[in-house]
Structures are given as C-alpha cells and as structure tokens.
Design a protein around this motif. Structure first.
Motif, PDB file in Angstrom:
ATOM      1  N   UNK A 146     -15.786   8.608  -0.669  1.00  0.00           N
ATOM      2  CA  UNK A 146     -14.453   8.005  -0.690  1.00  0.00           C
ATOM      3  C   UNK A 146     -14.441   6.697   0.091  1.00  0.00           C
ATOM      4  N   UNK A 147     -15.142   6.686   1.255  1.00  0.00           N
ATOM      5  CA  UNK A 147     -15.193   5.477   2.074  1.00  0.00           C
ATOM      6  C   UNK A 147     -15.888   4.335   1.333  1.00  0.00           C
ATOM      7  N   UNK A 148     -16.865   4.688   0.486  1.00  0.00           N
ATOM      8  CA  UNK A 148     -17.564   3.683  -0.316  1.00  0.00           C
ATOM      9  C   UNK A 148     -16.783   3.309  -1.568  1.00  0.00           C
ATOM     10  N   UNK A 149     -15.644   3.959  -1.758  1.00  0.00           N
ATOM     11  CA  UNK A 149     -14.779   3.680  -2.908  1.00  0.00           C
ATOM     12  C   UNK A 149     -15.521   3.913  -4.224  1.00  0.00           C
ATOM     13  N   UNK A 150     -16.355   4.967  -4.244  1.00  0.00           N
ATOM     14  CA  UNK A 150     -17.096   5.279  -5.465  1.00  0.00           C
ATOM     15  C   UNK A 150     -16.182   5.938  -6.491  1.00  0.00           C
ATOM     16  N   UNK A 151     -16.410   5.625  -7.742  1.00  0.00           N
ATOM     17  CA  UNK A 151     -15.754   6.323  -8.839  1.00  0.00           C
ATOM     18  C   UNK A 151     -16.730   7.369  -9.361  1.00  0.00           C
ATOM     19  N   UNK A 152     -16.404   8.644  -9.172  1.00  0.00           N
ATOM     20  CA  UNK A 152     -17.265   9.727  -9.646  1.00  0.00           C
ATOM     21  C   UNK A 152     -16.759  10.184 -11.012  1.00  0.00           C
ATOM     22  N   UNK A 160     -26.233   9.019 -13.189  1.00  0.00           N
ATOM     23  CA  UNK A 160     -26.525   7.608 -13.442  1.00  0.00           C
ATOM     24  C   UNK A 160     -25.596   6.729 -12.610  1.00  0.00           C
ATOM     25  N   UNK A 161     -26.163   5.689 -12.019  1.00  0.00           N
ATOM     26  CA  UNK A 161     -25.405   4.760 -11.196  1.00  0.00           C
ATOM     27  C   UNK A 161     -25.646   4.960  -9.710  1.00  0.00           C
ATOM     28  N   UNK A 162     -26.176   6.115  -9.329  1.00  0.00           N
ATOM     29  CA  UNK A 162     -26.425   6.375  -7.907  1.00  0.00           C
ATOM     30  C   UNK A 162     -27.527   5.491  -7.354  1.00  0.00           C
ATOM     31  N   UNK A 208     -20.426   6.244 -10.452  1.00  0.00           N
ATOM     32  CA  UNK A 208     -21.541   7.183 -10.595  1.00  0.00           C
ATOM     33  C   UNK A 208     -21.156   8.200 -11.657  1.00  0.00           C
ATOM     34  N   UNK A 209     -21.960   8.275 -12.702  1.00  0.00           N
ATOM     35  CA  UNK A 209     -21.723   9.236 -13.772  1.00  0.00           C
ATOM     36  C   UNK A 209     -22.506  10.514 -13.485  1.00  0.00           C
ATOM     37  N   UNK A 210     -21.830  11.645 -13.573  1.00  0.00           N
ATOM     38  CA  UNK A 210     -22.445  12.951 -13.371  1.00  0.00           C
ATOM     39  C   UNK A 210     -22.109  13.785 -14.602  1.00  0.00           C
ATOM     40  N   UNK A 211     -23.105  14.065 -15.427  1.00  0.00           N
ATOM     41  CA  UNK A 211     -22.863  14.716 -16.712  1.00  0.00           C
ATOM     42  C   UNK A 211     -23.576  16.071 -16.746  1.00  0.00           C
ATOM     43  N   UNK A 248     -21.648   3.631 -19.488  1.00  0.00           N
ATOM     44  CA  UNK A 248     -21.507   3.113 -18.132  1.00  0.00           C
ATOM     45  C   UNK A 248     -20.968   1.680 -18.158  1.00  0.00           C
ATOM     46  N   UNK A 249     -20.120   1.319 -17.172  1.00  0.00           N
ATOM     47  CA  UNK A 249     -19.595  -0.053 -17.137  1.00  0.00           C
ATOM     48  C   UNK A 249     -20.723  -1.085 -17.038  1.00  0.00           C
TER      49      UNK A 249
END
Length: 248
Positions: free
Chosen positions: A18-24, A151-153, A173-176, A211-212
């Motif tokens: 959350x602090x890194x403002x990641x979109x999971x 993907x994205x990590x 970060x995509x988690x599938x 992915x963006x």
C-alpha cells in the motif's frame, strides 16, 4: 496451531504494498480452495513473489501458503526466525529428500505448499524449464496443483537490478490463478510437469498481454526481449549461467 508470526508478516507486507501504491490486479481468485491440501506452482521474476503469491489465498479464505525456499534463507539471522515461525519448508539442494518428504506431509495434512518450479528468479523474465518436484509431490500426496502467474513484480525488486522503490511506486502487479490440475493428470512426472508448465505459460502470456504499457520515456528493461524489452534473452542467460558454473 496459532499463527503468531505469519499473520503479522502478512499485514506488514500488505502495508508495504500500500505504501508503494501498488495496484494488485488479482484474477482467478475463485479457483482458490477453501480447504484441503494443494500445491501452488508459480513463475519467478522477483524476490517479492513469495509475498505476492500469498495474496489471493489470504484475501479469499485467510489461508496461508507454506513456501519451499532455499535452506540458506533459514540461516539468516533476521529472515531465518521469520521463515521458521511461518512454517515454510527449507530446501537443501544437495539433499532434497527431507524437504520433499516435509512438503508431502504438509500437503497430506491439508496445507497449501508454494513451489517455484523454475528454482530461481528468471533474469530473462521468460518462463524457464520446470523441475519435476511439484508434479511428483502432488501425485504422491494426491492433491491438485494450482498454477499461478505473477507479472510486474520485477519492476519493484528483481535479480541483477539495483533497488529503486521510488521508481517502482505506482506499479501494477498482475497475479493470475488458474484452474486446479488434478493429481491424476500429473502422472508420469515428466508429462505432468509439461502440463503444468503449459498452464503457467498461458496465464503468464495472458497477464503480459493485458498489462499496462510502459510509461512514456521509461526504459523497458523489465520487458522480455520478445516483447520489445531490454531483458537478456533466455539463450544469453543460459550462456552466462554455463560460464559461471564452469568457473566453480
């Protein structure tokens, strides 16, 4: 058994994300089993994949994954006590029978066991050849394997790149999570391993497609060469690994 270590670590990791403002971007969470043993087989592009792979299981059913990790991590003065407290499974590559048996016992007891079949972080960000351990353990324990792609990590913390959390802020970060593969389809081990690798590759390909795109002006160092990025090709990585091995 009370989870006196694992739950606080999960909450801390979620706080960091959350602090890194990641979109999971979590997909396929409906495939997460509410109960029972299962192997979670994940591709490996980042040192954060352990923490990220557990997100769908915590979100859906507050389940915790026992990851198989290198024995050296358990000897670290800080990480070691945490790994043992979370009941992760140490892997001694010179003598793997003990860790294999440990994992099978955990699976039979209804635990989730996390495995990175590539055995190391992929510097090419492409899928590397899979080891057969996941298929063999699932077949012996009579539990399914749940394929997963992250993907994205690699944009946040990966092998061979300096840490730059400021640049990683706001990353997606995509988690599938894929459909479970029943143990009956995992025999023999070679066939089951190929089936699993194909399933993870499909999830990874889908995640990469959706992915963006890289922000304007940003170096695509985190994209594999076949997608127009600057990462070394699998062939170059293999040559470097062979040279390093020959020097030992």
């Amino acid at each position: 058994m009370a989870e006196l270590v694992y739950k606080p670590v999960i909450r801390f990791a979620l706080g960091v994300f959350k602090a890194l403002d990641l979109t999971l971007d979590v997909r396929g969470q409906e495939h997460v089993p509410a109960t029972g043993g299962c192997i979670v087989a994940i591709n490996h592009v980042s040192y954060l994949d352990f923490a990220l792979a557990g997100v769908p299981f915590w979100r859906s059913h507050r389940r915790m994954v026992r990851f198989m990790a290198k024995h050296d991590v358990f000897s670290h003065p800080i990480a070691g006590p945490l790994m043992r407290g979370m009941r992760h499974i140490p892997v001694d590559r010179s003598s793997g029978a003990g860790s294999y048996r440990h994992a099978v016992t955990a699976l039979q007891a209804g635990e989730l066991v996390g495995v990175f079949p590539e055995a190391t972080v992929s510097r090419s960000f492409c899928l590397q050849p899979f080891k057969t351990g996941a298929a063999r353990m699932a077949a012996e324990a009579d539990v399914p394997v749940l394929p997963m792609a992250i993907w994205g990590s690699q944009r946040i913390l990966t092998k061979g790149r300096p840490r730059n959390f400021r640049a990683a802020r706001g990353s997606t970060v995509s988690i599938v999570v894929g459909e479970p593969i029943p143990p009956t389809e995992l025999k023999p081990a070679a066939t089951g391993t190929q089936l699993l690798a194909d399933a993870v590759l499909k999830l990874l390909t889908d995640a990469q497609r959706d992915y963006p795109p890289p922000p304007a002006g940003e170096s695509p160092w985190w994209l594999p060469a076949h997608l127009g990025g600057c990462a070394p090709t699998p062939e170059v990585v293999a040559q470097e690994q062979a040279k390093s091995h020959n020097k030992k």
